[in-house]
Design a protein around this motif. Structure first.
Motif, PDB file in Angstrom:
ATOM      1  N   GLU A   1      -8.397   5.491  -2.381  1.00  0.00           N
ATOM      2  CA  GLU A   1      -7.043   5.037  -2.052  1.00  0.00           C
ATOM      3  C   GLU A   1      -6.088   6.209  -1.817  1.00  0.00           C
ATOM      4  OE1 GLU A   1      -5.557   2.262  -4.926  1.00  0.00           O
ATOM      5  OE2 GLU A   1      -6.952   0.687  -4.310  1.00  0.00           O
ATOM      6  N   ASN A   2      -6.346   7.321  -2.463  1.00  0.00           N
ATOM      7  CA  ASN A   2      -5.478   8.492  -2.322  1.00  0.00           C
ATOM      8  C   ASN A   2      -5.915   9.430  -1.200  1.00  0.00           C
ATOM      9  OD1 ASN A   2      -3.352   8.200  -4.349  1.00  0.00           O
ATOM     10  ND2 ASN A   2      -5.082   8.097  -5.760  1.00  0.00           N
TER      11      ASN A   2
ATOM     12  N   GLN B   1      -7.281  -1.597  -9.964  1.00  0.00           N
ATOM     13  CA  GLN B   1      -8.345  -0.718  -9.492  1.00  0.00           C
ATOM     14  C   GLN B   1      -9.636  -1.001 -10.250  1.00  0.00           C
ATOM     15  OE1 GLN B   1      -6.757   3.286  -9.721  1.00  0.00           O
ATOM     16  NE2 GLN B   1      -6.087   3.197  -7.587  1.00  0.00           N
TER      17      GLN B   1
ATOM     18  N   ARG C   1      -6.529  -4.447  -1.799  1.00  0.00           N
ATOM     19  CA  ARG C   1      -6.567  -4.664  -3.253  1.00  0.00           C
ATOM     20  C   ARG C   1      -5.268  -5.302  -3.741  1.00  0.00           C
ATOM     21  NH1 ARG C   1      -4.490  -1.916  -7.404  1.00  0.00           N
ATOM     22  NH2 ARG C   1      -4.099   0.010  -6.245  1.00  0.00           N
TER      23      ARG C   1
ATOM     24  N   ARG D   1      -6.189   0.115  -0.437  1.00  0.00           N
ATOM     25  CA  ARG D   1      -5.107  -0.186  -1.381  1.00  0.00           C
ATOM     26  C   ARG D   1      -4.376  -1.469  -0.983  1.00  0.00           C
ATOM     27  NH1 ARG D   1      -2.317   4.436  -1.544  1.00  0.00           N
ATOM     28  NH2 ARG D   1      -3.220   5.059  -3.520  1.00  0.00           N
TER      29      ARG D   1
ATOM     30  N   SER E   1      -9.732   5.068  -6.963  1.00  0.00           N
ATOM     31  CA  SER E   1      -8.497   5.848  -6.994  1.00  0.00           C
ATOM     32  C   SER E   1      -8.530   6.972  -5.956  1.00  0.00           C
ATOM     33  CB  SER E   1      -8.275   6.423  -8.387  1.00  0.00           C
ATOM     34  OG  SER E   1      -7.147   7.270  -8.402  1.00  0.00           O
TER      35      SER E   1
ATOM     36  N   GLY F   1      -7.829   4.821   2.933  1.00  0.00           N
ATOM     37  CA  GLY F   1      -7.240   4.632   1.610  1.00  0.00           C
ATOM     38  C   GLY F   1      -6.122   3.610   1.611  1.00  0.00           C
ATOM     39  N   ARG F   2      -5.254   3.691   2.622  1.00  0.00           N
ATOM     40  CA  ARG F   2      -4.155   2.717   2.719  1.00  0.00           C
ATOM     41  C   ARG F   2      -4.693   1.307   2.936  1.00  0.00           C
ATOM     42  NH1 ARG F   2      -1.241   7.140   4.798  1.00  0.00           N
ATOM     43  NH2 ARG F   2      -2.165   6.971   6.862  1.00  0.00           N
TER      44      ARG F   2
END
Length: 96
Positions: A55-56, A37, A30, A27, A52, A23-24
């Motif tokens: 990324e989380n 997103q 991006r 993100r 979402s 996820g990191r």
């Protein structure tokens, strides 16, 4: 955090230890392109909600879609055996 920052790039690349690490990475990639997103979801062929959740660090994320996103970002995934007796040996070198 399992990711190391490359000397040649600001994006965190390296050993993935958790879904949070992926996820990191997504993100960071991006944001480095100043994309929303929604922009990223369209580029990768997935929904905004999926980006979402990825990324989380949602642990039940669909693997096929996650691989699709990573491929769209130009990233490759490798699997290597974890061998505590021989830690630090590159599998590709061992095949030699």
């Amino acid at each position: 955090m399992g990711l190391a920052v490359s000397d040649t790039n600001i994006l965190p690349y390296g050993k993935i230890l958790s879904v949070d690490d992926i996820g990191r990475l997504v993100r960071s990639h991006r944001k480095s392109q100043s994309a929303t997103q929604a922009d990223f979801a369209a580029l990768c062929g997935v929904g905004v909600r999926f980006i979402s959740e990825l990324e989380n660090g949602k642990t039940t994320i669909e693997l096929g879609k996650a691989l699709q996103v990573l491929k769209s970002l130009g990233l490759e995934v490798y699997i290597q055996p974890r061998d505590w007796k021989r830690s630090g040996i590159d599998v590709n070198e061992a095949k030699g």
